[in-house]
Design an enzyme around this catalytic site. Structure first.
Site, PDB file in Angstrom:
ATOM      1  N   CYS A 193      34.927  36.188  40.346  1.00  0.00           N
ATOM      2  CA  CYS A 193      35.789  37.332  40.652  1.00  0.00           C
ATOM      3  C   CYS A 193      35.303  38.048  41.902  1.00  0.00           C
ATOM      4  O   CYS A 193      36.094  38.618  42.651  1.00  0.00           O
ATOM      5  CB  CYS A 193      35.839  38.291  39.468  1.00  0.00           C
ATOM      6  SG  CYS A 193      34.251  39.043  39.047  1.00  0.00           S
ATOM      7  N   HIS A 372      32.434  44.145  36.928  1.00  0.00           N
ATOM      8  CA  HIS A 372      33.537  43.391  37.514  1.00  0.00           C
ATOM      9  C   HIS A 372      33.800  43.887  38.931  1.00  0.00           C
ATOM     10  O   HIS A 372      33.544  45.054  39.254  1.00  0.00           O
ATOM     11  CB  HIS A 372      34.776  43.580  36.636  1.00  0.00           C
ATOM     12  CG  HIS A 372      35.926  42.703  36.997  1.00  0.00           C
ATOM     13  ND1 HIS A 372      35.815  41.336  37.150  1.00  0.00           N
ATOM     14  CD2 HIS A 372      37.227  42.985  37.256  1.00  0.00           C
ATOM     15  CE1 HIS A 372      36.990  40.826  37.456  1.00  0.00           C
ATOM     16  NE2 HIS A 372      37.865  41.811  37.535  1.00  0.00           N
ATOM     17  N   ASN A 397      42.694  44.107  41.061  1.00  0.00           N
ATOM     18  CA  ASN A 397      41.842  43.322  40.177  1.00  0.00           C
ATOM     19  C   ASN A 397      42.109  41.841  40.443  1.00  0.00           C
ATOM     20  O   ASN A 397      43.264  41.412  40.407  1.00  0.00           O
ATOM     21  CB  ASN A 397      42.170  43.664  38.718  1.00  0.00           C
ATOM     22  CG  ASN A 397      41.223  43.009  37.732  1.00  0.00           C
ATOM     23  OD1 ASN A 397      40.624  41.971  38.011  1.00  0.00           O
ATOM     24  ND2 ASN A 397      41.084  43.606  36.565  1.00  0.00           N
TER      25      ASN A 397
END
Length: 515
Positions: A193, A372, A397
């Protein structure tokens, strides 16, 4: 001759002073002077390069590699298969590194029996009945294995098949309507990510994206990318074989009467066709291919997919742009006004990323996942209907959508569907509510919710880069390094100094002012 006691007294006096100071040496320097490397005079111009010229050299090399491969493909009438990163023929080596190991199995009665048999065969224990404490044995059988954090990170990839782009996609296109952060969808079994956030951070900059994939031949299945590593641009060429989530129909087993291949075609259509069939990252459009191919090339540049399992947004942006990033803990910001002016980024000298690394948070923070990475796409200051200024930031995101529990996007003020979104603001910011991972929030909420900001300075052809590599022989000696770097700046301007500890790279960039 002094008495023995006097000799001992004189010895200890050499270690005692009336005004103790700092210990700067353990051994006398005469013991290791011959071991120290002598300073070497460096040619200050030997590695001085314009940033733009350095990139063009790597891009030209990449284009030449692709051209050679295309010529060979046409000569042999065969698509290209990358022998050094063959995911179809040697997929496991492309997935995991040599230092990775699979999770150790949980203990069970058979493993205990094998262990005891081995001990008996080597006469460590006798062959007679062996008394075992049931409580201790139960603990052994139910104990979780202990892993080395460097080797075990829950990375257990299991793609079920590999096929080419032309086989997977019905109408493959490298890019559909240009590059966009909204294209990016994180893979189902992927922890990159941080890198996907880095890609999303620069997606709105066509000038930056066009510099990454510099050559391709979609018929031959060859794609050439250029990444920045260790102070230099590096060309990377890959084929178009990609990992899929589902196995081939023929691998399912069983006897199925399918004389017209209709059952197989239905299965392939449902499970192995389009972007959703990919194991790792994919584009939102069912036929767009640029992201999975770029991800594959980036994994190859670092050795394998496991090597890009976890990282920092700033490092990813550096590798994609050749810039230099600095990390800022948002709680430590000195002047929020100064930071806001940087986020507006009117001169386009920076790109920004965010993450949440809150050790005190037990779960999501107002819908946002902890531990994250996120992309900061835009900062806007606009006047509201009452004439008062409002500072907003647009964030994404890398999941590209909400999770199964609805988390993944901000659910505080200015979140999708919140009361702040009047018709006036929807038109002002040209915004629509979608399940795409994109959301707005106030600048104040950004500072309070996220923990770290990654600010990457970009360098164009106005900048000159000079780098010097040095080897350091580290020993248990003080003053072991005599190597020194002297930088002479002859014109006024901005200078950036960078030290990379792992790569042992000393790098500095300077740009002379035009004024």
């Amino acid at each position: 001759m002094p008495a023995p006691q006097d000799l001992i007294g004189d010895f200890w006096k050499s270690f005692i002073t009336e005004k103790p100071g700092k210990v700067t040496a353990i051994f006398p320097s005469s013991l290791y002077e011959t071991l120290l490397p002598l300073p070497q005079a460096a040619d200050s111009n030997k590695s001085q390069k314009n940033c733009g010229l350095s990139y063009e050299a790597a891009a030209a090399e990449c284009r030449a590699k692709v051209a050679r491969i295309v010529r060979d493909c046409k000569r042999t009438n065969s698509k290209w298969t990358d022998p050094s990163f063959d995911v179809r023929g040697n997929g496991m080596d492309c997935l995991v590194s040599l230092t990775w190991r699979s999770p150790a199995p949980r203990a069970n009665p058979w493993t205990v029996e094998d262990a005891l048999s081995t001990l008996q065969e080597n006469r460590v224990i006798g062959e007679g009945p062996l008394g075992l404490d049931i409580t201790t044995l139960r603990k052994i059988l139910t104990r979780q294995p202990i892993y080395d954090d460097d080797n075990y990170e829950d990375f257990n990839p299991n793609p079920r098949s590999v096929h080419r782009v032309s086989w997977i996609y019905e109408n493959p296109q490298f890019s559909v309507d240009g590059f966009s952060s909204s294209d990016i969808m994180q893979g189902s079994n992927s922890e990159d990510c941080w890198w996907l956030s880095a890609v999303a951070t620069i997606c709105h900059r066509k000038d930056l994206m066009d510099k990454i994939c510099v050559a391709r031949d979609e018929d031959c299945g060859v794609y050439g990318f250029v990444f920045h590593r260790d102070g230099a641009w590096v060309p990377t060429v890959v084929d178009d074989n990609l990992f899929l989530k589902e196995p081939d129909f023929s691998a399912l087993g069983g006897s199925i009467c399918d004389p017209t291949n209709s059952v197989m075609s239905t299965y392939r259509k449902a499970n192995q066709t389009g972007s959703e069939a990919l194991y790792f990252a994919s584009c939102r459009d069912a036929n767009e291919t640029w992201l999975p191919l770029m991800e594959k090339a980036y994994a190859k540049a670092h050795g394998d997919f496991h090597s890009i399992w976890g990282g920092w947004v700033g490092e990813g942006v550096e590798d994609l742009t050749g810039g230099i990033y600095s990390e800022m803990v948002l709680e430590d910001v000195l002047s929020r006004e100064h930071l806001w002016k940087e986020l507006l980024n009117e001169d386009k000298h920076f790109v920004f990323g965010l993450d949440i690394l809150d050790q005190n948070a037990s779960g999501d923070k107002n819908g946002l996942a902890n531990a994250h990475a996120y992309s900061l796409l835009e900062a806007r200051e606009e006047k509201g209907e009452d004439g008062k200024p409002v500072r907003l930031v647009k964030v994404r995101n890398p999941w590209g959508q909400r999770g199964g529990d609805g988390a993944g996007e901000w659910n505080g003020p200015w979140s999708d569907g919140s009361k702040e979104w009047t018709p006036y603001w929807l038109i002002k910011l040209d915004y629509r509510f979608e399940n795409d991972g994109v959301f707005w929030m106030t600048y104040q909420d950004m500072l309070l919710t996220f923990t770290n900001l990654y600010r990457t300075r970009l360098f164009d052809d106005q900048w000159t880069v000079t780098q010097e590599w040095t080897s350091v022989s580290v020993a248990w000696l003080t003053g072991y390094l005599q190597q020194k770097f002297v930088v002479e700046v002859k014109k006024s301007g901005t200078v950036v100094f960078v030290l990379q500890q792992v790569s042992k790279l000393a790098l500095w960039l300077s740009r002379t002012s035009r004024g």
